[in-house]
Design a protein around this motif. Structure first.
Motif, PDB file in Angstrom:
ATOM      1  N   LYS A 179       0.825  -1.313   0.018  1.00 54.90           N
ATOM      2  CA  LYS A 179      -0.177   0.053  -0.023  1.00 54.90           C
ATOM      3  C   LYS A 179       0.602   1.362   0.133  1.00 54.90           C
ATOM      4  N   VAL A 180       1.779   0.981   0.485  1.00 55.67           N
ATOM      5  CA  VAL A 180       2.919   2.342   0.614  1.00 55.67           C
ATOM      6  C   VAL A 180       4.120   1.849  -0.026  1.00 55.67           C
ATOM      7  N   ASP A 181       4.772   2.682  -1.039  1.00 56.95           N
ATOM      8  CA  ASP A 181       6.009   2.249  -1.642  1.00 56.95           C
ATOM      9  C   ASP A 181       6.986   3.201  -0.785  1.00 56.95           C
ATOM     10  N   PHE A 182       8.040   2.766  -0.305  1.00 54.78           N
ATOM     11  CA  PHE A 182       9.260   3.155   0.491  1.00 54.78           C
ATOM     12  C   PHE A 182      10.443   3.711  -0.156  1.00 54.78           C
ATOM     13  N   ILE A 183      11.185   4.978  -0.265  1.00 56.94           N
ATOM     14  CA  ILE A 183      12.174   5.257  -1.039  1.00 56.94           C
ATOM     15  C   ILE A 183      13.062   5.591   0.008  1.00 56.94           C
ATOM     16  N   LYS A 184      14.191   4.933   0.201  1.00 55.32           N
ATOM     17  CA  LYS A 184      15.326   5.405   1.010  1.00 55.32           C
ATOM     18  C   LYS A 184      16.221   6.354   0.433  1.00 55.32           C
ATOM     19  N   SER A 185      16.098   7.762   0.751  1.00 51.98           N
ATOM     20  CA  SER A 185      17.124   8.710  -0.006  1.00 51.98           C
ATOM     21  C   SER A 185      16.989   9.984   0.607  1.00 51.98           C
ATOM     22  N   THR A 186      17.875  10.824   0.295  1.00 55.66           N
ATOM     23  CA  THR A 186      17.769  12.161   1.089  1.00 55.66           C
ATOM     24  C   THR A 186      17.323  13.318   0.156  1.00 55.66           C
ATOM     25  N   VAL A 187      16.097  14.016   0.482  1.00 60.47           N
ATOM     26  CA  VAL A 187      15.818  15.121  -0.366  1.00 60.47           C
ATOM     27  C   VAL A 187      16.751  16.488  -0.456  1.00 60.47           C
ATOM     28  N   VAL A 188      16.970  16.694  -1.560  1.00 57.80           N
ATOM     29  CA  VAL A 188      17.831  17.870  -1.511  1.00 57.80           C
ATOM     30  C   VAL A 188      17.201  19.272  -2.086  1.00 57.80           C
TER      31      VAL A 188
END
Length: 396
Positions: A74-83
């Motif tokens: 139901k929820v996709d997770f993205i491990k990353s830093t928002v710039v």
């Protein structure tokens, strides 16, 4: 807007994680694509960080794997830093790509507010993440080891905590519990160790009842904490702090807990922000942006008396629930719900077995308040992870 709208949530703090969990329940299959972006693959419980920072609890107890909290279907997770947040192109720019959105939830959390005091950014430590508290704990232990190699350096055993708000008071309470054990471990005379809590305001724990503040200060003073109230820090240096009075306190450990501002990414995104915090509308949206919701430390709402609501975990959680409801309503074309904070109680711990608090209109202190603090912590764990998480994370 695409046929299936995309909701992007940046930040997995209290607000972001509750929004994600609630959306799993609010939305029907194929009603929206939901994506959660966070720089770590875990959610950390900010209100627990003062304990591992002092070394009185395992840092693992303050973190929860995001995969244990969300439904990957139901929820996709993205491990990353928002710039960067590009509100014009409706994109979130990451360090390794970009994600487009139809609706955006900003729950990036805050940053230490230094109020322009020279040297704080460079030389002071802050309790703001799992990594930072690991460093603080190890640094404190290292100071004891360094002192044993040079017992003329009393500044190794002097610990300055800037700020007597929630975090500062809770941290010195835990630190006062921890340092006697380190003295025993390193064979150091406890009378040589100093914990100094410096506060610019005329009182510790602003907003608390004066009787409770006095109780808290008496408890902590008995534990060995020295208070310097109505005493601003003028400068932080490699050798300690210089106070507005001109006095210098020599210390190799300065922990700054004196304030939180919103995330600088919010200011740079073109939203109307003051110190990184956006005055959101009653539905938690950024002014002029019906597709952008801002919650937690990056948002600000005002009480009827004109004072802002404090950026607490309690309010962030409530914002997350309302935000999820309003996202679903926006997609369906239904009426949105105004956010109305409900302050159910406030409790500040003072170390093991001691706390002060207000629940409803009732003042509590001592062991009773400490138990209430435990109940509040358990309730949050139950909200995000149910009974299994409560059993796994509860500190006995």
């Amino acid at each position: 807007m695409s046929q299936i709208p995309r909701i992007v949530i940046v930040g997995a703090g209290y607000g972001g994680i509750v929004t994600s969990i609630r959306l799993q329940k609010e939305l029907n299959y194929n009603e929206a694509d939901v994506t959660l972006i966070n720089k770590h693959d875990y959610h950390y419980i900010t209100t627990h960080l003062h304990m591992p920072a002092a070394g009185t609890d395992d840092p693992k107890n303050a973190r929860v794997d995001i995969s244990k909290l969300i439904d990957e279907f139901k929820v996709d997770f993205i491990k990353s830093t928002v710039v960067e947040i590009n509100s014009e192109e409706k994109k979130v720019i990451l360090e390794d790509g970009a994600v487009s959105y139809d609706y955006l939830v900003i729950g990036l959390g805050g940053e230490p507010e230094t109020f322009g005091i020279p040297g704080l950014k460079e030389y002071a430590l802050s309790i703001r993440s799992i990594n930072s508290v690991n460093y603080i704990r190890e640094h404190i232990e290292y100071m004891f080891a360094k002192y044993k190699n040079d017992e003329s350096r009393k500044d190794y055993l002097t610990f300055v905590v800037g700020g007597s708000g929630f975090t500062g008071i809770e941290f010195v309470g835990e630190l006062a519990d921890r340092l006697p054990k380190l003295c025993n471990e390193f064979n150091v005379d406890p009378s040589l160790v100093r914990i100094i809590n410096v506060e610019a305001a005329p009182t510790a724990l602003p907003g608390f009842d004066p009787d409770l503040v006095k109780y808290a200060m008496d408890v902590l003073t008995e534990k060995g904490v020295e208070f310097m109230i109505s005493t601003p820090i003028k400068e932080c240096t490699p050798d300690g702090v210089i106070l507005a009075t001109g006095e210098e306190i020599k210390s190799q450990t300065v922990v700054w807990t004196g304030g939180i501002r919103g995330n600088s990414l919010v200011e740079n995104a073109g939203f109307e922000a003051v110190r990184g915090r956006v005055k959101v509308d009653e539905y938690l949206r950024a002014p002029g942006f019906d597709d952008v919701f801002i919650i937690g430390d990056c948002s600000v709402m005002f009480k009827e008396d004109g004072k802002p609501y404090p950026p607490t975990a309690q309010i962030a959680m409530q914002q997350g629930a309302t935000c999820a409801y309003n996202l679903a309503a926006s997609i369906r074309g239904d009426k949105l719900k105004a956010f109305k904070p409900q302050i159910k109680g406030t409790v500040a711990s003072l170390g093991k077995g001691e706390a002060i608090g207000v629940v409803g209109e009732k003042k509590i202190k001592g062991y009773t308040a400490a138990i209430m603090k435990k109940i509040i912590d358990i309730r949050y764990l139950y909200i995000i992870g149910g009974i299994p998480l409560v059993l796994k994370k509860t500190r006995l």
